[in-house]
Design a protein around this motif. Structure first.
Motif, PDB file in Angstrom:
ATOM      1  N   ALA A  60      -7.065 -20.130   9.927  1.00 57.64           N
ATOM      2  CA  ALA A  60      -7.190 -20.821  11.200  1.00 57.64           C
ATOM      3  C   ALA A  60      -6.152 -21.924  11.282  1.00 57.64           C
ATOM      4  N   ALA A  61      -5.609 -22.155  12.484  1.00 56.98           N
ATOM      5  CA  ALA A  61      -4.615 -23.210  12.616  1.00 56.98           C
ATOM      6  C   ALA A  61      -4.799 -24.027  13.884  1.00 56.98           C
ATOM      7  N   VAL A  62      -5.148 -23.408  14.990  1.00 60.66           N
ATOM      8  CA  VAL A  62      -5.242 -24.075  16.278  1.00 60.66           C
ATOM      9  C   VAL A  62      -6.674 -23.981  16.790  1.00 60.66           C
ATOM     10  N   THR A  63      -7.227 -25.118  17.217  1.00 59.02           N
ATOM     11  CA  THR A  63      -8.566 -25.119  17.804  1.00 59.02           C
ATOM     12  C   THR A  63      -8.455 -25.555  19.255  1.00 59.02           C
ATOM     13  N   THR A  64      -9.001 -24.747  20.159  1.00 63.98           N
ATOM     14  CA  THR A  64      -8.963 -25.034  21.586  1.00 63.98           C
ATOM     15  C   THR A  64     -10.386 -24.938  22.128  1.00 63.98           C
ATOM     16  N   VAL A  65     -10.752 -25.880  22.991  1.00 65.51           N
ATOM     17  CA  VAL A  65     -12.070 -25.862  23.616  1.00 65.51           C
ATOM     18  C   VAL A  65     -11.884 -25.471  25.083  1.00 65.51           C
ATOM     19  N   TYR A  66     -12.589 -24.417  25.480  1.00 65.75           N
ATOM     20  CA  TYR A  66     -12.535 -23.927  26.850  1.00 65.75           C
ATOM     21  C   TYR A  66     -13.857 -24.231  27.545  1.00 65.75           C
ATOM     22  N   LYS A  67     -13.802 -24.360  28.859  1.00 67.24           N
ATOM     23  CA  LYS A  67     -15.003 -24.532  29.674  1.00 67.24           C
ATOM     24  C   LYS A  67     -15.254 -23.211  30.385  1.00 67.24           C
ATOM     25  N   VAL A  68     -16.478 -22.675  30.217  1.00 67.23           N
ATOM     26  CA  VAL A  68     -16.850 -21.396  30.809  1.00 67.23           C
ATOM     27  C   VAL A  68     -18.095 -21.603  31.658  1.00 67.23           C
TER      28      VAL A  68
ATOM     29  N   GLU B  12     -25.440 -24.486  26.736  1.00 69.78           N
ATOM     30  CA  GLU B  12     -25.897 -25.764  27.302  1.00 69.78           C
ATOM     31  C   GLU B  12     -24.757 -26.602  27.851  1.00 69.78           C
ATOM     32  N   THR B  13     -23.611 -26.587  27.193  1.00 68.17           N
ATOM     33  CA  THR B  13     -22.472 -27.396  27.617  1.00 68.17           C
ATOM     34  C   THR B  13     -21.415 -26.572  28.346  1.00 68.17           C
ATOM     35  N   GLY B  14     -21.487 -25.252  28.211  1.00 71.18           N
ATOM     36  CA  GLY B  14     -20.483 -24.382  28.800  1.00 71.18           C
ATOM     37  C   GLY B  14     -19.172 -24.395  28.025  1.00 71.18           C
ATOM     38  N   GLU B  15     -19.212 -24.937  26.809  1.00 65.46           N
ATOM     39  CA  GLU B  15     -17.997 -25.023  26.011  1.00 65.46           C
ATOM     40  C   GLU B  15     -17.896 -23.877  25.015  1.00 65.46           C
ATOM     41  N   VAL B  16     -16.677 -23.382  24.864  1.00 65.62           N
ATOM     42  CA  VAL B  16     -16.377 -22.340  23.896  1.00 65.62           C
ATOM     43  C   VAL B  16     -15.220 -22.854  23.044  1.00 65.62           C
ATOM     44  N   THR B  17     -15.489 -23.049  21.755  1.00 64.04           N
ATOM     45  CA  THR B  17     -14.477 -23.535  20.834  1.00 64.04           C
ATOM     46  C   THR B  17     -13.877 -22.340  20.115  1.00 64.04           C
ATOM     47  N   VAL B  18     -12.556 -22.212  20.210  1.00 58.58           N
ATOM     48  CA  VAL B  18     -11.854 -21.058  19.643  1.00 58.58           C
ATOM     49  C   VAL B  18     -10.831 -21.547  18.632  1.00 58.58           C
ATOM     50  N   THR B  19     -10.874 -20.986  17.447  1.00 58.35           N
ATOM     51  CA  THR B  19      -9.875 -21.265  16.415  1.00 58.35           C
ATOM     52  C   THR B  19      -9.013 -20.022  16.272  1.00 58.35           C
ATOM     53  N   SER B  20      -7.695 -20.240  16.284  1.00 52.55           N
ATOM     54  CA  SER B  20      -6.776 -19.112  16.215  1.00 52.55           C
ATOM     55  C   SER B  20      -5.548 -19.475  15.397  1.00 52.55           C
ATOM     56  N   ALA B  21      -4.820 -18.463  14.999  1.00 50.58           N
ATOM     57  CA  ALA B  21      -3.626 -18.658  14.179  1.00 50.58           C
ATOM     58  C   ALA B  21      -2.508 -19.342  14.961  1.00 50.58           C
TER      59      ALA B  21
ATOM     60  N   LEU C 243      -3.417 -19.474  22.115  1.00 48.10           N
ATOM     61  CA  LEU C 243      -3.701 -18.225  22.815  1.00 48.10           C
ATOM     62  C   LEU C 243      -3.147 -18.264  24.226  1.00 48.10           C
ATOM     63  N   ASP C 244      -2.819 -17.115  24.747  1.00 51.08           N
ATOM     64  CA  ASP C 244      -2.380 -16.975  26.122  1.00 51.08           C
ATOM     65  C   ASP C 244      -3.587 -17.189  27.036  1.00 51.08           C
ATOM     66  N   ASP C 245      -3.494 -18.132  27.965  1.00 56.65           N
ATOM     67  CA  ASP C 245      -4.622 -18.434  28.847  1.00 56.65           C
ATOM     68  C   ASP C 245      -5.067 -17.210  29.646  1.00 56.65           C
ATOM     69  N   ALA C 246      -4.125 -16.377  30.061  1.00 54.46           N
ATOM     70  CA  ALA C 246      -4.473 -15.178  30.824  1.00 54.46           C
ATOM     71  C   ALA C 246      -5.306 -14.215  29.976  1.00 54.46           C
ATOM     72  N   ALA C 247      -5.007 -14.115  28.687  1.00 50.81           N
ATOM     73  CA  ALA C 247      -5.772 -13.239  27.797  1.00 50.81           C
ATOM     74  C   ALA C 247      -7.184 -13.769  27.595  1.00 50.81           C
ATOM     75  N   VAL C 248      -7.306 -15.088  27.445  1.00 50.08           N
ATOM     76  CA  VAL C 248      -8.640 -15.696  27.289  1.00 50.08           C
ATOM     77  C   VAL C 248      -9.430 -15.514  28.581  1.00 50.08           C
ATOM     78  N   ARG C 249      -8.786 -15.739  29.721  1.00 49.04           N
ATOM     79  CA  ARG C 249      -9.453 -15.562  31.015  1.00 49.04           C
ATOM     80  C   ARG C 249      -9.942 -14.121  31.180  1.00 49.04           C
TER      81      ARG C 249
ATOM     82  N   VAL D 132     -13.233 -21.709  33.374  1.00 48.18           N
ATOM     83  CA  VAL D 132     -12.915 -22.819  34.255  1.00 48.18           C
ATOM     84  C   VAL D 132     -11.593 -23.447  33.819  1.00 48.18           C
ATOM     85  N   GLY D 133     -11.365 -23.524  32.518  1.00 53.14           N
ATOM     86  CA  GLY D 133     -10.134 -24.105  31.982  1.00 53.14           C
ATOM     87  C   GLY D 133     -10.376 -24.634  30.593  1.00 53.14           C
ATOM     88  N   GLN D 134      -9.430 -25.448  30.112  1.00 53.37           N
ATOM     89  CA  GLN D 134      -9.590 -26.063  28.801  1.00 53.37           C
ATOM     90  C   GLN D 134     -10.294 -27.407  28.969  1.00 53.37           C
ATOM     91  N   SER D 135     -11.132 -27.742  27.996  1.00 54.18           N
ATOM     92  CA  SER D 135     -11.830 -29.039  28.031  1.00 54.18           C
ATOM     93  C   SER D 135     -10.958 -30.116  27.494  1.00 54.18           C
TER      94      SER D 135
END
Length: 99
Positions: A29-37, A67-76, A79-85, A96-99
Motif C-alpha cells: 500500500a502507498a496511497v490512501t484516499t478517502v471518498y464520499k459516497v 454511517e459517514t458515507g466515507e470509503v477509505t481506499v489504499t492503493s499502490a 486511482l483514476d477518479d473516473a474508474a472509482v466513479r 460524491v467526490g474525495q473527502s
C-alpha cells in the motif's frame, strides 16, 4: 493475502440497522484516499462498494462506512477518479467526490 469481513447480509436500504464495515486487504500500500459516497445505509451497501472498488488495479485495501458515507481506499498509486466513479456506480451508489 486477502481478508474479508462481512457480518451483514441485508439490502433493505434505510430499514437496515447499523451497518458493519467490510475491510478487504491485499499486499502492499502507498496511497490512501478517502471518498464520499451517497446512498450507503447498511453493511450490504458497504460490502457492495468495497467489492467493486477492490477490483480496481492497484487497490490494496478498502474500508466503507455507511454511517459517514466515507470509503477509505489504499492503493499502490493514485486511482483514476473516473474508474472509482464507475466502480461505485456499478455497485449502485453515487461517488460524491474525495473527502
Amino acid at each position: 493475502m486477502t481478508e474479508q469481513t462481512n457480518t451483514s447480509s441485508c439490502c433493505g436500504g434505510s430499514s437496515c440497522g447499523s451497518g458493519t464495515t467490510e475491510v478487504i486487504q491485499v499486499q502492499g500500500a502507498a496511497v490512501t484516499t478517502v471518498y464520499k459516497v451517497s446512498g450507503m445505509t447498511c453493511g450490504h451497501c458497504e460490502s457492495a462498494v468495497s467489492q467493486e472498488i477492490s477490483a480496481l488495479e492497484g487497490v490494496s485495501a478498502v474500508k466503507a462506512v455507511a454511517e459517514t458515507g466515507e470509503v477509505t481506499v489504499t492503493s499502490a498509486a493514485p486511482l483514476d477518479d473516473a474508474a472509482v466513479r464507475a466502480a461505485v456506480d456499478e455497485a449502485g451508489y453515487e461517488l460524491v467526490g474525495q473527502s
